[in-house]
Design a protein around this motif. Structure first.
Motif, short mmCIF file in Angstrom:
data_model
loop_
_atom_site.label_atom_id
_atom_site.label_comp_id
_atom_site.label_asym_id
_atom_site.label_seq_id
_atom_site.Cartn_x
_atom_site.Cartn_y
_atom_site.Cartn_z
N GLU A 255 28.98 116.07 61.21
CA GLU A 255 28.77 115.84 62.56
C GLU A 255 29.75 114.57 62.78
OE1 GLU A 255 27.19 118.02 66.14
OE2 GLU A 255 26.68 119.81 65.46
N LEU A 256 29.45 114.02 62.52
CA LEU A 256 29.53 112.18 62.32
C LEU A 256 30.93 111.64 61.84
CD1 LEU A 256 30.03 109.53 63.81
CD2 LEU A 256 28.22 109.14 62.07
N LYS A 257 31.07 112.26 60.40
CA LYS A 257 32.20 111.98 59.80
C LYS A 257 33.28 113.22 60.61
CE LYS A 257 30.20 113.68 55.69
NZ LYS A 257 30.22 114.22 54.03
N ALA A 258 33.18 114.64 60.57
CA ALA A 258 34.23 114.95 61.05
C ALA A 258 34.96 114.57 63.05
CB ALA A 258 33.22 116.48 62.04
N LEU A 259 33.57 114.18 63.75
CA LEU A 259 34.18 112.95 65.12
C LEU A 259 34.94 111.65 64.67
CD1 LEU A 259 34.24 112.55 67.45
CD2 LEU A 259 32.25 111.21 66.92
N MET A 260 34.76 111.02 63.31
CA MET A 260 35.60 109.64 62.51
C MET A 260 36.47 110.06 63.05
SD MET A 260 33.29 107.40 63.57
CE MET A 260 33.88 106.39 63.52
N LEU A 263 38.94 111.15 65.30
CA LEU A 263 39.17 109.82 65.25
C LEU A 263 40.75 109.16 64.69
CD1 LEU A 263 36.13 108.66 66.74
CD2 LEU A 263 38.13 110.04 68.70
N GLY A 264 40.69 109.64 63.83
CA GLY A 264 41.87 108.76 62.94
C GLY A 264 41.34 107.50 62.35
N PHE A 265 39.57 107.27 61.81
CA PHE A 265 38.93 106.77 61.05
C PHE A 265 39.53 107.10 59.20
CE2 PHE A 265 37.51 105.20 64.96
CZ PHE A 265 37.22 104.14 64.99
N LEU A 266 39.63 105.86 58.33
CA LEU A 266 38.81 106.47 57.35
C LEU A 266 37.31 107.25 56.48
CD1 LEU A 266 40.35 107.61 54.89
CD2 LEU A 266 39.90 104.26 53.85
N VAL A 275 26.87 106.83 57.81
CA VAL A 275 28.57 107.22 57.21
C VAL A 275 29.34 105.96 57.54
CG1 VAL A 275 31.15 108.25 58.24
CG2 VAL A 275 28.58 109.29 58.77
N LEU A 276 30.12 106.15 56.25
CA LEU A 276 30.11 104.42 56.18
C LEU A 276 32.32 104.81 56.75
CD1 LEU A 276 31.06 101.87 54.60
CD2 LEU A 276 31.81 102.67 53.03
N ILE A 277 32.48 103.66 57.27
CA ILE A 277 34.27 104.31 58.30
C ILE A 277 35.06 102.20 57.78
CG2 ILE A 277 33.73 105.77 60.25
CD1 ILE A 277 34.51 103.45 62.10
N ARG A 278 36.15 102.71 57.94
CA ARG A 278 37.02 101.96 57.39
C ARG A 278 37.96 101.48 59.36
NH1 ARG A 278 40.17 101.67 53.15
NH2 ARG A 278 38.59 99.96 52.37
N ALA A 279 37.63 100.03 60.04
CA ALA A 279 37.58 100.23 61.71
C ALA A 279 39.02 99.00 60.67
CB ALA A 279 36.97 99.72 62.16
N GLU A 280 40.61 98.91 62.09
CA GLU A 280 41.04 97.72 61.54
C GLU A 280 40.44 96.14 62.38
OE1 GLU A 280 44.61 99.23 63.36
OE2 GLU A 280 45.81 100.08 61.55
N GLU A 281 39.96 97.17 63.34
CA GLU A 281 39.19 95.33 63.56
C GLU A 281 37.76 96.36 63.18
OE1 GLU A 281 40.33 92.71 64.63
OE2 GLU A 281 42.51 93.20 64.07
N GLY A 335 40.88 103.56 66.53
CA GLY A 335 41.05 104.41 65.19
C GLY A 335 41.99 103.85 64.23
N MET A 336 42.06 104.19 62.83
CA MET A 336 43.14 103.22 62.03
C MET A 336 44.38 104.36 62.25
SD MET A 336 41.84 101.69 60.01
CE MET A 336 42.70 101.32 58.26
N THR A 337 45.33 103.87 62.25
CA THR A 337 46.75 103.81 62.62
C THR A 337 46.95 105.17 60.90
OG1 THR A 337 47.76 102.67 60.91
CG2 THR A 337 47.40 102.27 63.68
#
Length: 342
Positions: A255-260, A263-266, A275-281, A335-337
């Protein structure tokens, strides 16, 4: 407050278990490592002589690097990866070289095998699921790497610390089919016993001599009597207790992967408890969550980890709801663009 930055599991032992583990009788006795090694080896389908109980998986890795590589020996792993592998090499004055890995992609099997044959390291260390990405090495992938290690004369340490959470990863049983593969593991994640520091390293009977060398590479009482008893009780937990917890972790990760992603995150295709994400900041994202009393993992200034954030799931429905509510609030603006994701 949700401490999700250190990647700790939820303790599955009861309060009564913990009281007995800390009883005066256990406290007064010197540790007897075999009390844990025998049932754990039996669970893994090995003779007790093929397994060494250690003070966490990091103790197992440290002994292996010191004994099998040592000063001037070459240790290799993937990057980004578990920072303790590099730290263990540095403590032993071993050389360390990394194999670049996309944190949002699979293991680069061909590149790993190529580098093994070219560099001929003493040790290759890989985790599956991987940290920090959570991606997995399949049984076929493990066999491919084990074959390359055999050709290069390399001992392959397969760290299975997060294996209970993954339905697709290679398992210790898969690894024990190969005489040049050692398996390390920990009771910190799926049993939630990080504070007791309980781990192991094991191999099939053809590698039994190495286990004996690793036992001699550290102090005789690296595990306390309380830690040994905690490990024994963790092994005796009803299968349903662990199954329910692992099932909750898998649900939360899914569910967290789907949510992220929404929201536009990789997002990494994690099969671990995070879960690992990439955030611009990334630092600003972590700071915003911290203001909501939720701590997540970042790696400020560490090359190769730029803009990465690792979020461990709590394994408890109420806390997970608190986490997703906070992330939804913070993530809508961070979220990432689409251009960055392309």
């Amino acid at each position: 407050m949700l401490r999700l930055d250190a990647n700790e599991g939820r303790c599955l032992l009861s309060e009564n278990d913990l009281r007995e583990i800390l009883s005066p009788e256990i406290a007064r006795r010197y540790p007897v490592r075999s009390l844990l090694e025998e049932p754990l080896a039996g669970r893994l389908g090995l003779p007790a002589s093929c397994l060494l109980a250690t003070a966490g998986a990091d103790d197992a890795i440290d002994r292996a690097v010191r004994t099998l590589a040592g000063p001037g020996g070459l240790v290799m792993s993937t990057h980004p990866g578990f920072v303790e592998f590099l730290a263990a090499a540095q403590r032993s004055s071993a050389m360390y070289e990394s194999i670049l890995k996309d944190p949002f992609g699979p293991f680069p099997l061909s590149e790993i095998c190529k580098v093994l044959v070219e560099k001929r390291p003493q040790l290759l260390i890989l985790s599956s699921p991987d940290n920090p990405s959570g991606c997995v090495l399949t049984p076929e992938g493990l066999a491919q790497i084990a074959a390359a290690c055999r050709e290069s004369g390399t001992i392959f340490i397969f760290d299975a610390t997060y294996g209970d959470f993954s339905p697709n990863s290679a398992t210790p049983a898969d690894a024990f089919a190969f005489p040049n593969v050692l398996v390390s593991g920990s009771f910190s994640k799926s049993r939630g016993l990080a504070g007791f520091r309980i781990g192991y390293i094991a191999g099939n009977p053809q590698i039994e001599g190495i286990i004996a060398r690793l036992a001699e590479a550290g102090p005789p009482f690296s595990l306390s009597s309380s830690a040994i008893e905690a490990g024994r009780r963790a092994l005796s937990l009803a299968p349903g207790v662990v199954k329910v917890f692992v099932g909750e972790i898998r649900r939360e990760v899914r569910e967290l992967k789907a949510l992220m992603k929404d929201l536009g995150f990789l997002v990494s295709d994690s099969e671990a408890n995070f879960v690992l994400i990439r955030a611009e900041e990334a630092l600003a994202f972590a700071k915003a969550l911290r203001e909501k009393e939720i701590f997540v993992r970042t790696w400020q200034g560490k090359p190769g980890y730029e803009n990465l954030v690792r979020i461990t799931v709590p394994g408890e429905a109420g806390e997970f709801a608190q986490l997703t509510e906070a992330i939804t609030s913070v993530g809508k603006t961070m979220g990432m663009t689409k251009e960055a994701l392309a």
